[in-house]
Enzyme design. Structure first.
Site, mmCIF file in Angstrom:
data_model
loop_
_atom_site.group_PDB
_atom_site.id
_atom_site.type_symbol
_atom_site.label_atom_id
_atom_site.label_comp_id
_atom_site.label_asym_id
_atom_site.label_seq_id
_atom_site.Cartn_x
_atom_site.Cartn_y
_atom_site.Cartn_z
ATOM 1 N N SER A 99 1.007 -1.097 0.053
ATOM 2 C CA SER A 99 -0.055 0.130 -0.165
ATOM 3 C C SER A 99 0.714 1.246 0.032
ATOM 4 C CB SER A 99 -1.030 -0.217 1.260
ATOM 5 O OG SER A 99 -1.446 1.237 1.423
ATOM 6 N N TYR A 105 -1.426 -1.256 10.549
ATOM 7 C CA TYR A 105 -1.601 -1.506 9.089
ATOM 8 C C TYR A 105 -0.399 -0.901 8.560
ATOM 9 C CZ TYR A 105 -3.958 -0.973 4.360
ATOM 10 O OH TYR A 105 -4.089 -0.968 3.206
#
Length: 286
Positions: free
Chosen positions: A166, A179
């Site tokens: 990401s 995350y």
């Protein structure tokens, strides 16, 4: 993601000897995708589907996984769905070992949650790392082992492994510590390992997309600049892989903003994010 000539439009230049636009000719005939039930995983599976292609599709939602498999079969692919949890090391190893030849493996399965404006719950942190990091390793490591024993394909490679990281990998957002850290870990791991595995004819790719419209992002209450559809994200990811890029980061403006934000002093970065809504916590972990 790649145009007819090498470009930095989506963040990363094509490497020497890369083949921009090769995705249009779909070079992979044996593909495995985790997290294929929905979102970008489903979009990646459908983008790879076609006559003569065998797709091994992993997921945990039987109904949605069957829907993905049916859509891929309608496109002419031989779809082989498998109910599997990427956190289960032995189950993943057995599934991958029994898949036969694999030209491309996409370690896509992941989960996302944040602090909700408080402290991130300990069990949530563990769950995110177990899926986003442990799950990627449980997918990529047996795949690399299997590929090392394969004969090279028409492109001269034994196989490719793409991990879905990401743009969050490049900036430590206080509202989503586990995350961001989990995505940074798999991004760095894939890029570092590619340098040595390519000597054996195996390539690794770190795919770092920005915001994608999926069930996972639907719960976000904060602005998501340049939000893209999963089909567009899949197209850019596959074109980057086919072009031989180690890092595939897009869209470029969001990637650039993350790199700039990530370079700020931690105290200043935390102060800037203090006024922004935090990603919500998981309603349930486990």
């Amino acid at each position: 993601m790649a145009d007819a000539a090498p470009s930095t439009r989506d963040g990363i230049e094509a490497e020497p000897g890369a083949r921009p636009g090769a995705e249009a000719g779909q070079p992979w005939r044996h593909v495995l995708v985790t997290g294929a039930s929905s979102g970008i995983g489903r979009a990646l599976a459908l983008a790879c589907a076609g006559p003569g292609v065998t797709l091994h599709l992993g997921g945990r939602d039987a109904g949605r996984l069957a829907g993905t498999a049916a859509a891929c079969a309608a496109a002419g692919a031989a779809a082989r769905p498998q109910m599997v949890d990427v956190r289960d090391r032995e189950a993943m190893a057995a599934w991958i070992a029994g898949a036969g030849r694999l030209d491309l493996v996409i370690a896509n399965a992941g989960i996302s949650a944040g602090t909700g404006g408080a402290t991130e719950p300990a069990d949530q942190s563990r769950a995110i790392f177990e899926t986003n990091l442990g799950g990627v390793l449980n997918t990529a490591l047996p795949a690399i082992e299997a590929m090392a024993a394969q004969a090279p394909g028409p492109d001269g490679l034994r196989g490719r492994v793409a991990v879905i990281a990401s743009i969050a990998a490049f900036i430590a957002v206080p509202g989503a510590p586990a995350y961001c850290a989990s995505k940074a870990a798999v991004q760095r791991w894939a890029e570092a390992l590619d340098a040595t595995e390519r000597r054996r004819g195996i390539r690794l790719h770190a795919v770092c997309p920005g915001y994608i419209r999926t069930p996972m992002t639907a719960a976000n209450s904060f602005p998501m600049p340049m939000l893209m559809e999963p089909e567009e994200a899949a197209r850019r990811a596959l074109r980057g892989i086919a072009a031989g890029r180690t890092r595939i980061a897009f869209p470029f403006p969001v990637y650039l903003a993350a790199r700039i934000g990530g370079a700020l002093p931690p105290g200043l970065r935390a102060a800037l994010f203090a006024a922004a809504p935090a990603k919500g916590v998981m309603p349930r972990v486990g």
